[in-house]
Scaffold this motif. Structure first.
Motif, PDB file in Angstrom:
ATOM      1  N   GLU A  84      29.198   8.581  14.740  1.00  0.00           N
ATOM      2  CA  GLU A  84      30.395   8.227  14.505  1.00  0.00           C
ATOM      3  C   GLU A  84      31.310   7.195  15.488  1.00  0.00           C
ATOM      4  O   GLU A  84      31.017   7.233  16.452  1.00  0.00           O
ATOM      5  CB  GLU A  84      31.441   9.546  14.530  1.00  0.00           C
ATOM      6  CG  GLU A  84      31.581  10.393  15.474  1.00  0.00           C
ATOM      7  CD  GLU A  84      31.583  11.722  15.452  1.00  0.00           C
ATOM      8  OE1 GLU A  84      30.662  12.422  15.057  1.00  0.00           O
ATOM      9  OE2 GLU A  84      32.611  12.337  15.871  1.00  0.00           O
ATOM     10  N   ASN A  98      43.229  11.887  18.443  1.00  0.00           N
ATOM     11  CA  ASN A  98      41.738  11.498  17.902  1.00  0.00           C
ATOM     12  C   ASN A  98      40.715  12.832  18.197  1.00  0.00           C
ATOM     13  O   ASN A  98      40.056  12.796  16.855  1.00  0.00           O
ATOM     14  CB  ASN A  98      41.237  10.346  19.049  1.00  0.00           C
ATOM     15  CG  ASN A  98      39.820   9.783  18.646  1.00  0.00           C
ATOM     16  OD1 ASN A  98      39.462   9.993  17.332  1.00  0.00           O
ATOM     17  ND2 ASN A  98      39.383   9.316  19.509  1.00  0.00           N
ATOM     18  N   THR A 152      41.715  15.135  14.935  1.00  0.00           N
ATOM     19  CA  THR A 152      41.361  14.756  13.695  1.00  0.00           C
ATOM     20  C   THR A 152      39.951  14.450  13.385  1.00  0.00           C
ATOM     21  O   THR A 152      39.526  14.236  12.516  1.00  0.00           O
ATOM     22  CB  THR A 152      42.068  13.505  13.555  1.00  0.00           C
ATOM     23  OG1 THR A 152      42.058  12.446  14.532  1.00  0.00           O
ATOM     24  CG2 THR A 152      43.649  13.536  13.267  1.00  0.00           C
ATOM     25  N   SER A 153      39.165  13.741  14.545  1.00  0.00           N
ATOM     26  CA  SER A 153      37.728  13.665  14.601  1.00  0.00           C
ATOM     27  C   SER A 153      36.799  15.033  14.210  1.00  0.00           C
ATOM     28  O   SER A 153      35.855  15.095  13.873  1.00  0.00           O
ATOM     29  CB  SER A 153      37.119  13.355  15.951  1.00  0.00           C
ATOM     30  OG  SER A 153      37.811  12.124  16.082  1.00  0.00           O
ATOM     31  N   ALA A 163      40.045  19.775  10.266  1.00  0.00           N
ATOM     32  CA  ALA A 163      40.766  19.734   9.085  1.00  0.00           C
ATOM     33  C   ALA A 163      41.969  20.558   9.160  1.00  0.00           C
ATOM     34  O   ALA A 163      42.815  20.556   7.946  1.00  0.00           O
ATOM     35  CB  ALA A 163      39.853  19.765   7.769  1.00  0.00           C
ATOM     36  N   MET A 191      45.612  19.300   8.151  1.00  0.00           N
ATOM     37  CA  MET A 191      45.878  19.086   6.616  1.00  0.00           C
ATOM     38  C   MET A 191      45.913  20.685   5.926  1.00  0.00           C
ATOM     39  O   MET A 191      46.709  20.782   5.114  1.00  0.00           O
ATOM     40  CB  MET A 191      44.540  18.693   6.119  1.00  0.00           C
ATOM     41  CG  MET A 191      44.600  16.944   6.311  1.00  0.00           C
ATOM     42  SD  MET A 191      44.020  16.189   4.991  1.00  0.00           S
ATOM     43  CE  MET A 191      42.070  16.510   5.245  1.00  0.00           C
ATOM     44  N   ILE A 214      47.584  12.772   6.043  1.00  0.00           N
ATOM     45  CA  ILE A 214      46.498  12.191   5.059  1.00  0.00           C
ATOM     46  C   ILE A 214      46.156  10.718   5.560  1.00  0.00           C
ATOM     47  O   ILE A 214      45.149  10.429   5.560  1.00  0.00           O
ATOM     48  CB  ILE A 214      47.002  12.321   3.843  1.00  0.00           C
ATOM     49  CG1 ILE A 214      47.067  13.822   3.269  1.00  0.00           C
ATOM     50  CG2 ILE A 214      46.126  11.452   2.814  1.00  0.00           C
ATOM     51  CD1 ILE A 214      47.865  13.955   1.814  1.00  0.00           C
ATOM     52  N   GLU A 242      46.173   9.852   8.485  1.00  0.00           N
ATOM     53  CA  GLU A 242      45.387   9.793   9.752  1.00  0.00           C
ATOM     54  C   GLU A 242      44.051  10.051   9.320  1.00  0.00           C
ATOM     55  O   GLU A 242      42.987   9.351   9.865  1.00  0.00           O
ATOM     56  CB  GLU A 242      45.902  11.189  10.607  1.00  0.00           C
ATOM     57  CG  GLU A 242      45.200  11.212  11.852  1.00  0.00           C
ATOM     58  CD  GLU A 242      45.713  10.204  12.831  1.00  0.00           C
ATOM     59  OE1 GLU A 242      44.861   9.812  13.559  1.00  0.00           O
ATOM     60  OE2 GLU A 242      46.870   9.997  12.858  1.00  0.00           O
ATOM     61  N   TYR A 243      43.721  10.717   8.606  1.00  0.00           N
ATOM     62  CA  TYR A 243      42.335  11.002   7.769  1.00  0.00           C
ATOM     63  C   TYR A 243      41.869   9.551   7.189  1.00  0.00           C
ATOM     64  O   TYR A 243      40.673   9.234   7.273  1.00  0.00           O
ATOM     65  CB  TYR A 243      42.228  12.426   6.838  1.00  0.00           C
ATOM     66  CG  TYR A 243      42.100  13.475   7.902  1.00  0.00           C
ATOM     67  CD1 TYR A 243      40.939  13.903   8.529  1.00  0.00           C
ATOM     68  CD2 TYR A 243      43.375  14.019   8.158  1.00  0.00           C
ATOM     69  CE1 TYR A 243      40.731  14.957   9.141  1.00  0.00           C
ATOM     70  CE2 TYR A 243      43.331  15.337   9.018  1.00  0.00           C
ATOM     71  CZ  TYR A 243      42.179  15.680   9.497  1.00  0.00           C
ATOM     72  OH  TYR A 243      42.455  16.989  10.310  1.00  0.00           O
ATOM     73  N   LYS A 289      40.778   7.359   9.514  1.00  0.00           N
ATOM     74  CA  LYS A 289      39.395   7.494  10.067  1.00  0.00           C
ATOM     75  C   LYS A 289      38.330   7.008   9.238  1.00  0.00           C
ATOM     76  O   LYS A 289      37.432   6.552   9.431  1.00  0.00           O
ATOM     77  CB  LYS A 289      39.219   9.240  10.192  1.00  0.00           C
ATOM     78  CG  LYS A 289      39.953   9.741  11.343  1.00  0.00           C
ATOM     79  CD  LYS A 289      38.942   9.870  12.478  1.00  0.00           C
ATOM     80  CE  LYS A 289      39.855   9.601  13.697  1.00  0.00           C
ATOM     81  NZ  LYS A 289      40.407  10.889  14.458  1.00  0.00           N
ATOM     82  N   ILE A 290      38.614   7.588   7.891  1.00  0.00           N
ATOM     83  CA  ILE A 290      37.576   6.850   6.783  1.00  0.00           C
ATOM     84  C   ILE A 290      37.429   5.388   6.938  1.00  0.00           C
ATOM     85  O   ILE A 290      36.104   4.986   6.659  1.00  0.00           O
ATOM     86  CB  ILE A 290      38.009   7.673   5.407  1.00  0.00           C
ATOM     87  CG1 ILE A 290      38.007   8.937   5.440  1.00  0.00           C
ATOM     88  CG2 ILE A 290      37.013   7.081   4.270  1.00  0.00           C
ATOM     89  CD1 ILE A 290      38.545   9.788   4.076  1.00  0.00           C
TER      90      ILE A 290
END
Ligand code: UDP
Ligand code: MG
Length: 317
Positions: free
Chosen positions: A183, A227, A230-231, A234, A237, A293, A295-296, A299-300
């Motif tokens: 990742e 970081n 959120t890494s 979940a 959320m 959302i 934030e995720y 990441k994606i």
């Protein structure tokens, strides 16, 4: 187990021209003592990773290498931050050591603890976490904010070792497992406890910086914490979902009240206050949800691009 393992001490360095001339000899002294006590091989060494410093750090690493080739260097093309610099160092020593110890360049983590870490490694431990016995030398602000971060991370479902930063020993096997985490958002304190090998803890007292200033201001600490969460989790959320659920229930109650008032004819009040409150309340919940959302999705976005996490410019080996 090899009776005298090759130990690599990995040191991320960002603008450490003041600290390195002090810390490198101290770390070499530790290696000498490990060799004397027959705990480590004479091939043990230090690897300094220059994280795109803007001062003379890389020149100093070169001078240290010239006077003692056991000091090795890796120069990153630009500043990537502590986690990536450390990762670059750990991946550079993979297959070139039996175990790697990561330590900051400012000697805030007690180098003496390395001796106990290597003893634990020689007794079969694969990962040894350096954990602070106390935070006496930290400022009140740093201590409180750091503890708040650890507690918040735990509340958010992140499994970290309390009061352990990135001062640890990892066996070559642990490093190989770490290398499989591809990742982009790397949070070592979250990943390493997940590797699931035989671990132990060494306690130490954290000192003040030996020289220079902190390269970790509050903004970087906050970024690291966000970081990390959120890494790995979940849960934020899910929390937002529950906040949404609670506001939905509240909305139902309010609608019953409003409809009742309407039918019994008590609507003389223009209702400005309640409408304003609802708009602001719902608006803020939506905003928060979008933020999380986002934030995720961020990441994606980064993961999908699958960029290289660091690039090495040159090596002193
Ligand atoms: N560091 C780095 N890249 C950065 C910031 C820091 O490699 O962008 C290194 C720094 O040289 C030091 C370690 O990370 O060896 C920890 O930084 P610092 O001591 O400034 O943080 P603090 O101990 O104040 O949290
Ligand atoms: Mg420090």
């Amino acid at each position: 187990m090899n009776p005298t393992p090759v130990i690599a001490i990995v040191v991320p360095c960002y603008n450490e021209e003041q600290a390195l001339p002090i810390s490198a000899p101290v770390l070499l002294g530790i290696i000498d003592r490990l060799i004397e006590q027959n705990l480590a091989s004479a091939d043990s060494y230090i690897l300094c990773v220059n994280d795109g410093s803007t001062d003379r750090t890389w020149q100093i690493i070169g001078e240290l290498h010239a006077s003692d080739p056991r000091v090795k260097g890796v120069d990153l093309t630009h500043n990537r931050g502590h986690q990536y610099a450390l990762l670059a160092g750990l991946m550079s020593v993979i297959d070139r050591c039996d175990a790697a110890v990561s330590i900051d360049a400012d000697l805030q983590d007690d180098p003496e603890a390395i001796i106990q870490m290597v003893k634990d490694f020689n007794n079969g431990k694969e990962i040894v976490f350096g954990v602070r016995a106390s935070r006496k030398t930290d400022t009140f602000f740093k201590r409180t904010s750091a503890h708040a971060f650890y507690s918040f991370q735990q509340a958010m479902g992140l499994e970290t070792v309390y009061d352990h930063a990135d001062f640890r020993l990892m066996s070559n096997r642990a490093l190989k497992l770490l290398a499989e985490y591809e990742e982009s958002n790397i949070f070592l304190r979250g990943i390493v406890p997940q590797l699931g090998l035989d671990t132990s803890i060494v306690f130490y007292d954290r000192a003040g910086r030996c020289a220079g200033e902190s390269k970790y201001p509050l903004s970087k600490m906050l970024a690291l914490s966000v970081n990390g969460i959120t890494s790995f989790s979940a849960r934020p959320m899910r929390w937002i979902f529950f906040i949404g659920l609670i506001s939905f229930v509240a909305t139902l109650v309010v609608s019953v009240y409003v409809l009742f008032s309407y039918f019994v004819g008590h609507t003389a009040n223009p209702g400005w206050a309640s409408i304003m409150l609802s708009i602001w309340g719902i608006g803020s919940v939506l905003m928060m949800s979008l933020g999380v959302i986002g934030e995720y999705i961020g990441k994606i976005f980064i993961e999908v691009k699958h960029r290289p996490r660091y690039a090495i410019k040159s090596r002193l080996w």
